[in-house]
Design a protein around this motif. Structure first.
Motif, PDB file in Angstrom:
ATOM      1  N   UNK A   4      -0.987  -8.329 -17.067  1.00 36.63           N
ATOM      2  CA  UNK A   4       0.034  -7.343 -17.401  1.00 36.63           C
ATOM      3  C   UNK A   4      -0.389  -5.942 -16.970  1.00 36.63           C
ATOM      4  N   UNK A   5      -1.667  -5.621 -17.207  1.00 39.71           N
ATOM      5  CA  UNK A   5      -2.163  -4.300 -16.798  1.00 39.71           C
ATOM      6  C   UNK A   5      -2.122  -4.144 -15.286  1.00 39.71           C
ATOM      7  N   UNK A   6      -2.519  -5.215 -14.582  1.00 38.54           N
ATOM      8  CA  UNK A   6      -2.491  -5.177 -13.122  1.00 38.54           C
ATOM      9  C   UNK A   6      -1.062  -5.002 -12.614  1.00 38.54           C
ATOM     10  N   UNK A   7      -0.119  -5.660 -13.266  1.00 35.04           N
ATOM     11  CA  UNK A   7       1.286  -5.559 -12.870  1.00 35.04           C
ATOM     12  C   UNK A   7       1.786  -4.122 -12.994  1.00 35.04           C
ATOM     13  N   UNK A   8       1.317  -3.415 -14.031  1.00 38.88           N
ATOM     14  CA  UNK A   8       1.745  -2.020 -14.216  1.00 38.88           C
ATOM     15  C   UNK A   8       1.182  -1.119 -13.128  1.00 38.88           C
ATOM     16  N   UNK A   9       0.026  -1.484 -12.591  1.00 43.66           N
ATOM     17  CA  UNK A   9      -0.606  -0.636 -11.576  1.00 43.66           C
ATOM     18  C   UNK A   9      -0.056  -0.889 -10.181  1.00 43.66           C
ATOM     19  N   UNK A  10       0.634  -1.996  -9.975  1.00 49.57           N
ATOM     20  CA  UNK A  10       1.112  -2.345  -8.638  1.00 49.57           C
ATOM     21  C   UNK A  10       1.978  -1.248  -8.012  1.00 49.57           C
ATOM     22  N   UNK A  11       2.958  -0.658  -8.742  1.00 47.10           N
ATOM     23  CA  UNK A  11       3.762   0.398  -8.108  1.00 47.10           C
ATOM     24  C   UNK A  11       2.926   1.599  -7.668  1.00 47.10           C
ATOM     25  N   UNK A  12       1.926   1.976  -8.463  1.00 44.17           N
ATOM     26  CA  UNK A  12       1.082   3.114  -8.090  1.00 44.17           C
ATOM     27  C   UNK A  12       0.217   2.774  -6.876  1.00 44.17           C
ATOM     28  N   UNK A  13      -0.274   1.540  -6.839  1.00 46.46           N
ATOM     29  CA  UNK A  13      -1.043   1.104  -5.667  1.00 46.46           C
ATOM     30  C   UNK A  13      -0.151   1.049  -4.429  1.00 46.46           C
ATOM     31  N   UNK A  14       1.131   0.709  -4.612  1.00 48.78           N
ATOM     32  CA  UNK A  14       2.065   0.661  -3.490  1.00 48.78           C
ATOM     33  C   UNK A  14       2.272   2.057  -2.900  1.00 48.78           C
ATOM     34  N   UNK A  15       2.424   3.067  -3.770  1.00 44.26           N
ATOM     35  CA  UNK A  15       2.604   4.438  -3.280  1.00 44.26           C
ATOM     36  C   UNK A  15       1.334   4.913  -2.584  1.00 44.26           C
ATOM     37  N   UNK A  16       0.183   4.635  -3.188  1.00 39.89           N
ATOM     38  CA  UNK A  16      -1.083   5.021  -2.559  1.00 39.89           C
ATOM     39  C   UNK A  16      -1.237   4.337  -1.210  1.00 39.89           C
ATOM     40  N   UNK A  17      -0.865   3.053  -1.148  1.00 40.60           N
ATOM     41  CA  UNK A  17      -0.928   2.341   0.125  1.00 40.60           C
ATOM     42  C   UNK A  17       0.020   2.927   1.152  1.00 40.60           C
ATOM     43  N   UNK A  18       1.200   3.354   0.704  1.00 46.14           N
ATOM     44  CA  UNK A  18       2.173   3.962   1.611  1.00 46.14           C
ATOM     45  C   UNK A  18       1.637   5.255   2.217  1.00 46.14           C
ATOM     46  N   UNK A  19       1.109   6.129   1.364  1.00 50.21           N
ATOM     47  CA  UNK A  19       0.583   7.415   1.835  1.00 50.21           C
ATOM     48  C   UNK A  19      -0.611   7.199   2.761  1.00 50.21           C
TER      49      UNK A  19
END
Length: 293
Positions: A4-19
């Protein structure tokens, strides 16, 4: 860490990956394509191949398009093309991280203008302080090329227009508007690139590198951002995207050997803080910075 914690971090990791992907792609373009086809040719290759990739991915002809929506996408795409061309022109003489910091004044101005609350004067002051440290005004000892700065400021204006016009097409599916917008952008910049670089654009090496740059700096970031926007409030997304100037400066230092002075790092910090602060206090505002290059 739980699932569950990892799932919450996925959107933030996606933005970091995008940048990060955007910064890597732009660094590759400056390092490998600039010497072969120049800034104009690089823009043509990057935007043209990005348009092809996104058209194949989203197949926008599946959706109907009204006359009003077509006009909105045309304006949005033209602004996107102008933004990319001006930004790459600025990279001829400016370090990558500093060009992004100056360009960020465009979306920041749009975000602050849409609020006009008292707290936004703090973010205006921070942004002006950062830009004041960078712009060659004769008072701060800046050695940045004035023409390069002018191109970066022009890119900022086009980025602001890109946000405003993109808002008009915001009700369309993102894949629909982005793919058609890139097509319009390609129609704007490809003739400029062809006029500058000619047949050099069609050499196998340039095309191969161009496909890699287009994928890493367009297709991947756009896909990751769309994933993040579905799960993040727009304010949180804006805060995360605000890291772009700092990430660009770090990547440029690692990949291009572009080392900045302490004052220039402070200037980038001011711009990032202004953008993050504006996003944090945005409340229900709908205009948000989106990835540029």
């Amino acid at each position: 860490m739980s699932a569950a914690s990892l799932h919450r971090f996925i959107p933030f990791l996606a933005v970091l990956g995008s940048v990060t992907a955007l910064g890597i792609g732009t660094s590759w373009a400056k390092q490998w394509l600039f010497p072969a086809v120049g800034a104009q040719g690089t823009t043509a290759i990057r935007v043209g191949l990005s348009a092809v990739l996104m058209l194949l991915l989203w197949r926008p002809w599946r959706w109907q398009l009204s006359r009003a929506d077509a006009q909105a996408i045309a304006l949005y795409g033209a602004a996107l093309g102008g933004m990319n061309l001006m930004f790459y022109m600025s990279l001829r003489t400016l370090p990558f991280g500093l060009a992004v910091a100056i360009e960020f004044s465009g979306p920041l101005a749009v975000a602050i203008w849409s609020s006009r609350r008292a707290v936004d004067f703090v973010w205006v002051a921070l942004a002006m302080a950062g830009l004041g440290m960078l712009l060659p005004l004769g008072l701060n000892g800046s050695t940045l090329d004035p023409l390069g700065v002018a191109y970066a400021l022009a890119a900022a204006v086009f980025w602001a227009l890109y946000i405003v016009f993109g808002k008009r097409a915001g009700h369309l599916h993102a894949g629909h508007s982005v793919s058609l917008g890139l097509l319009v952008a390609a129609l704007v910049v490809v003739p400029v690139g062809v006029a500058h670089a000619g047949a050099a654009l069609l050499t196998p090496t340039v095309l191969l590198i161009g496909v890699a740059v287009a994928a890493v700096s367009s297709a991947i970031p756009i896909t990751l951002e769309m994933m993040a926007l579905k799960r993040l409030p727009k304010e949180a997304f804006g805060i995360m995207i605000s890291m772009e100037p700092a990430v660009a400066a770090v990547l440029a230092m690692a990949l291009l050997g572009e080392h900045l002075t302490a004052l220039q790092w402070l200037a980038i910090g001011c711009v990032v803080a202004a953008s993050m602060g504006s996003a944090m206090t945005a409340g229900r505002r709908q205009l948000q910075p989106v990835t540029a290059a």
